[in-house]
Every structure is written in structure tokens, then in C-alpha cells.
Design a protein around this motif. Structure first.
Motif, PDB file in Angstrom:
ATOM      1  N   ASP A 189      -6.680   8.150  -1.178  1.00 48.42           N
ATOM      2  CA  ASP A 189      -7.710   7.996  -0.148  1.00 48.42           C
ATOM      3  C   ASP A 189      -8.848   7.087  -0.597  1.00 48.42           C
ATOM      4  N   CYS A 190      -8.712   6.416  -1.720  1.00 44.29           N
ATOM      5  CA  CYS A 190      -9.785   5.568  -2.243  1.00 44.29           C
ATOM      6  C   CYS A 190      -9.538   4.077  -2.045  1.00 44.29           C
ATOM      7  N   GLY A 191      -8.435   3.698  -1.411  1.00 43.07           N
ATOM      8  CA  GLY A 191      -8.120   2.284  -1.298  1.00 43.07           C
ATOM      9  C   GLY A 191      -9.211   1.466  -0.644  1.00 43.07           C
ATOM     10  N   ASN A 192      -9.863   2.019   0.399  1.00 40.70           N
ATOM     11  CA  ASN A 192     -10.915   1.268   1.089  1.00 40.70           C
ATOM     12  C   ASN A 192     -12.132   1.050   0.213  1.00 40.70           C
ATOM     13  N   GLY A 193     -12.433   1.984  -0.685  1.00 38.86           N
ATOM     14  CA  GLY A 193     -13.553   1.791  -1.603  1.00 38.86           C
ATOM     15  C   GLY A 193     -13.188   0.891  -2.772  1.00 38.86           C
ATOM     16  N   ILE A 194     -11.970   1.057  -3.294  1.00 32.74           N
ATOM     17  CA  ILE A 194     -11.524   0.248  -4.420  1.00 32.74           C
ATOM     18  C   ILE A 194     -11.513  -1.236  -4.049  1.00 32.74           C
ATOM     19  N   SER A 195     -11.059  -1.543  -2.818  1.00 38.89           N
ATOM     20  CA  SER A 195     -10.871  -2.937  -2.420  1.00 38.89           C
ATOM     21  C   SER A 195     -11.868  -3.398  -1.365  1.00 38.89           C
ATOM     22  N   GLU A 219       4.668  10.890 -12.508  1.00 35.00           N
ATOM     23  CA  GLU A 219       4.998  11.643 -13.715  1.00 35.00           C
ATOM     24  C   GLU A 219       3.891  11.586 -14.761  1.00 35.00           C
ATOM     25  N   SER A 220       2.740  11.058 -14.425  1.00 32.11           N
ATOM     26  CA  SER A 220       1.639  10.989 -15.389  1.00 32.11           C
ATOM     27  C   SER A 220       0.356  11.436 -14.720  1.00 32.11           C
ATOM     28  N   GLU A 221      -0.623  11.863 -15.528  1.00 30.87           N
ATOM     29  CA  GLU A 221      -1.931  12.247 -14.991  1.00 30.87           C
ATOM     30  C   GLU A 221      -2.728  11.028 -14.553  1.00 30.87           C
ATOM     31  N   TRP A 222      -2.674   9.962 -15.344  1.00 35.34           N
ATOM     32  CA  TRP A 222      -3.344   8.719 -14.967  1.00 35.34           C
ATOM     33  C   TRP A 222      -2.470   8.004 -13.936  1.00 35.34           C
ATOM     34  N   LEU A 223      -3.067   7.657 -12.799  1.00 37.00           N
ATOM     35  CA  LEU A 223      -2.373   6.984 -11.709  1.00 37.00           C
ATOM     36  C   LEU A 223      -3.157   5.740 -11.315  1.00 37.00           C
ATOM     37  N   ALA A 224      -2.461   4.736 -10.806  1.00 33.90           N
ATOM     38  CA  ALA A 224      -3.111   3.461 -10.496  1.00 33.90           C
ATOM     39  C   ALA A 224      -2.957   3.117  -9.027  1.00 33.90           C
ATOM     40  N   SER A 225      -3.942   2.355  -8.528  1.00 36.17           N
ATOM     41  CA  SER A 225      -3.925   1.826  -7.168  1.00 36.17           C
ATOM     42  C   SER A 225      -4.179   0.333  -7.224  1.00 36.17           C
ATOM     43  N   GLU A 226      -3.303  -0.426  -6.581  1.00 35.32           N
ATOM     44  CA  GLU A 226      -3.471  -1.869  -6.425  1.00 35.32           C
ATOM     45  C   GLU A 226      -3.770  -2.093  -4.945  1.00 35.32           C
ATOM     46  N   ALA A 227      -5.040  -2.264  -4.609  1.00 38.59           N
ATOM     47  CA  ALA A 227      -5.497  -2.160  -3.219  1.00 38.59           C
ATOM     48  C   ALA A 227      -6.084  -3.464  -2.702  1.00 38.59           C
ATOM     49  N   VAL A 240      -4.644  -1.314   2.205  1.00 34.51           N
ATOM     50  CA  VAL A 240      -3.254  -1.083   1.817  1.00 34.51           C
ATOM     51  C   VAL A 240      -3.190  -1.045   0.295  1.00 34.51           C
ATOM     52  N   ALA A 241      -2.612   0.026  -0.243  1.00 29.72           N
ATOM     53  CA  ALA A 241      -2.562   0.198  -1.697  1.00 29.72           C
ATOM     54  C   ALA A 241      -1.141   0.527  -2.140  1.00 29.72           C
ATOM     55  N   THR A 242      -0.678  -0.176  -3.169  1.00 34.02           N
ATOM     56  CA  THR A 242       0.527   0.232  -3.877  1.00 34.02           C
ATOM     57  C   THR A 242       0.110   1.173  -4.995  1.00 34.02           C
ATOM     58  N   LEU A 243       0.797   2.303  -5.112  1.00 39.76           N
ATOM     59  CA  LEU A 243       0.437   3.352  -6.051  1.00 39.76           C
ATOM     60  C   LEU A 243       1.427   3.379  -7.216  1.00 39.76           C
ATOM     61  N   PHE A 244       0.908   3.618  -8.417  1.00 39.95           N
ATOM     62  CA  PHE A 244       1.716   3.573  -9.630  1.00 39.95           C
ATOM     63  C   PHE A 244       1.434   4.784 -10.508  1.00 39.95           C
ATOM     64  N   GLY A 251       4.788   4.552  -4.655  1.00 41.47           N
ATOM     65  CA  GLY A 251       4.625   4.631  -3.214  1.00 41.47           C
ATOM     66  C   GLY A 251       3.494   3.771  -2.708  1.00 41.47           C
ATOM     67  N   THR A 252       3.062   4.093  -1.486  1.00 38.34           N
ATOM     68  CA  THR A 252       2.071   3.289  -0.780  1.00 38.34           C
ATOM     69  C   THR A 252       1.096   4.207  -0.054  1.00 38.34           C
ATOM     70  N   ALA A 253      -0.154   3.770   0.039  1.00 35.55           N
ATOM     71  CA  ALA A 253      -1.156   4.448   0.864  1.00 35.55           C
ATOM     72  C   ALA A 253      -1.775   3.430   1.810  1.00 35.55           C
ATOM     73  N   ILE A 254      -1.885   3.790   3.075  1.00 38.00           N
ATOM     74  CA  ILE A 254      -2.474   2.919   4.086  1.00 38.00           C
ATOM     75  C   ILE A 254      -3.568   3.686   4.810  1.00 38.00           C
ATOM     76  N   GLN A 255      -4.734   3.061   4.948  1.00 38.76           N
ATOM     77  CA  GLN A 255      -5.846   3.614   5.709  1.00 38.76           C
ATOM     78  C   GLN A 255      -6.217   2.650   6.833  1.00 38.76           C
ATOM     79  N   THR A 256      -6.394   3.181   8.039  1.00 33.00           N
ATOM     80  CA  THR A 256      -6.984   2.404   9.120  1.00 33.00           C
ATOM     81  C   THR A 256      -8.496   2.481   8.962  1.00 33.00           C
ATOM     82  N   LEU A 257      -9.183   1.367   9.202  1.00 37.29           N
ATOM     83  CA  LEU A 257     -10.622   1.303   8.917  1.00 37.29           C
ATOM     84  C   LEU A 257     -11.446   0.979  10.147  1.00 37.29           C
ATOM     85  N   LEU A 258     -12.603   1.605  10.223  1.00 37.09           N
ATOM     86  CA  LEU A 258     -13.673   1.206  11.127  1.00 37.09           C
ATOM     87  C   LEU A 258     -14.698   0.475  10.275  1.00 37.09           C
TER      88      LEU A 258
END
Length: 263
Positions: A189-195, A219-227, A240-244, A251-258
Motif C-alpha cells: 500500500d506504499c507504492g503511491n508514496g514511494i513513487s 520468503e523473506s522479512e525484507w521485501l522490495a517495491s519497484e514503484a 504500479v509496483a512490482t514486489l520482490f 507479484g504486483t500492487a496497483i493503486q488508483t489515485l486521486l
């Protein structure tokens, strides 16, 4: 380093989930950041559907999610042999629906080696600690940024624009270890702030929803977002974020933005 005395985003008071300081969002002292409650929605759906893997979740954020307590109700929509769909409602103490969710669950198949596309993520070993990109907030209390750790791959930092970062968060609930999908939700849920394409002082970039789809569990505690955030004219955008995890894409996370400029 975490800047909080708490060991989780939430604690339970009877049947209610109550926010600890790190669950708070940047906009109001009374409202949660949407990521941790999304994790609790996942928890409720995983408890409801136990024979299949949750693979997709869409959460519609209908009103601010209160810090002072909420409950989550779930319902199975259709349960087939291979695929199940379910729904969830997050309600505050006045019975108002703050968020609704729809989920897709698929049974595990046989572990057969098939061709696939391996997408490697950023190298965690090369990352360096940093601050969460969005540190501004409209109150003087601890909030979400105090409950997470962040690290940046080489060439990345907290500047506006497309960004890749690593994140490790607190557990969702005191006394519980989150499932892999639950652990992913605060980052997703952080893609909009990250990018973000500019700072909070210049514009608001609120997301009324988030959709998370995964092809394997982290499979790890540390996770990455490329947003990356798309803000075309008209005030409607997407993040739009690719998750690692540390092995590669999950996977992927997508947020619609206002998107609205500050006047």
C-alpha cells in the motif's frame, strides 16, 4: 532502526483490533495507514479459506479506518474445487463500513517444473539504510514511518519519481507472527508514496483502493517495491509496483489515485 516502543501495529481488545502508534497514517491522528489494516483483512480471509492459497486481493477504502477499534467480517462468495472467491467488510465501532474487500483463492497444484520467466529484483546485500520517502505528516504523533525499516539499493534514494526500496515492518498483531501475504500488505500500500512525483506540500496523492496479486508467497522479512506513479492531467492516476523478496519477483500492487494540487 525502528523508532517505536511497540512490537506490533495493532493489539486486540476483545473482538476489536485497536491501533498502536505505528498503525497511524500521516493525515489524521485518528486514522490508520491503510497498509496494516489490509494485512488484517488478509488474516481474516486466510482464516476463512484454509484449503486454498490467497492470490489476489482488492481493498476499497471507503472512509478513514479508525485507530480506536474495528472488526472484520468475511463471507465466502463461491467455493469450487480449485478456486474460491470471498469478501470482507471492515467496520468501526459505530457499525460503519470503512473498507470492503474481494479475494481470490486457488488450490495448490502439483509441484511440476515448467518454463517460467525469472525476474530478479534489487540486491538486498548492496542496499543501505535510509528514511521512508514520505516523512511529512499532519499531526505531531508517531505514525507508520516509525514502525518500519527502509533500505535503498545503489542509485536509489528518497527523492520523488520512480523508486525502488526495501522495507521491513513490525508484525501486524501483538503475539502473532504474520503470514507471508500479511507481511507484504504494508509495503504493497506504499507504492503511491514511494513513487510520488512531488512532495506532500505540493500535492495530495490519495489511493481509494489497492489491489495485490502474487504468483508466489514471499520468503523473506525484507521485501522490495519497484514503484512508478502515473499522474496524467485530470486528477486520476495510478501507482504500479512490482514486489520482490530476496529471491526475486513475487507479484504486483496497483493503486488508483486521486491527485490534487495543494491550493
Amino acid at each position: 532502526m525502528l523508532k517505536t516502543e511497540y512490537n506490533a501495529f495493532f493489539h486486540q481488545e476483545g473482538d476489536w483490533f485497536v491501533g498502536n502508534d505505528p498503525a497511524r497514517g500521516p493525515w489524521s491522528i485518528d486514522a490508520c495507514h491503510a497498509g496494516p489494516p489490509t494485512g488484517l483483512i488478509v488474516r481474516a480471509l486466510e482464516l476463512r479459506v484454509t484449503d486454498k492459497q490467497l492470490v489476489r486481493l482488492t481493498v476499497n477504502l471507503l472512509r478513514p479506518i479508525t485507530m480506536n477499534g474495528f472488526q472484520i467480517e468475511t463471507e465466502i462468495i463461491r467455493d469450487g474445487r480449485s478456486v474460491c472467491t470471498a469478501s470482507a467488510l471492515l467496520k468501526d465501532r459505530d457499525g460503519r463500513i470503512c473498507a470492503s474487500a474481494q479475494s481470490l483463492h486457488i488450490r495448490h497444484g502439483k509441484d511440476i517444473a515448467l518454463p517460467t520467466t525469472e525476474v530478479l529484483g534489487p540486491c538486498f546485500e548492496d542496499a543501505r539504510p535510509g528514511e521512508f520517502p514520505v516523512r511529512e505528516h499532519h499531526h505531531d504523533l508517531p505514525f507508520f514511518a516509525d514502525g518500519i525499516e527502509v533500505a535503498y539499493p545503489p542509485g536509489q534514494d528518497d527523492s520523488p519519481g520512480p523508486t525502488t526500496l526495501w522495507m521491513r515492518t513490525l508484525p501486524l498483531l501483538e503475539g502473532e507472527v504474520p503470514s507471508p501475504f500479511q507481511r507484504l500488505c504494508p509495503l504493497a500500500d506504499c507504492g503511491n508514496g514511494i513513487s510520488r512525483n512531488c512532495e506532500l506540500a505540493e500535492a495530495r496523492f490519495m489511493n481509494p483502493d489497492v489491489t495485490i496479486a502474487i504468483h508466489r508467497l514471499p520468503e523473506s522479512e525484507w521485501l522490495a517495491s519497484e514503484a512508478v506513479s502515473h499522474w496524467p492531467p485530470g486528477g486520476i492516476g495510478t501507482a504500479v509496483a512490482t514486489l520482490f523478496d530476496q529471491k526475486g519477483a513475487i507479484g504486483t500492487a496497483i493503486q488508483t489515485l486521486l491527485v490534487e494540487p495543494h491550493q
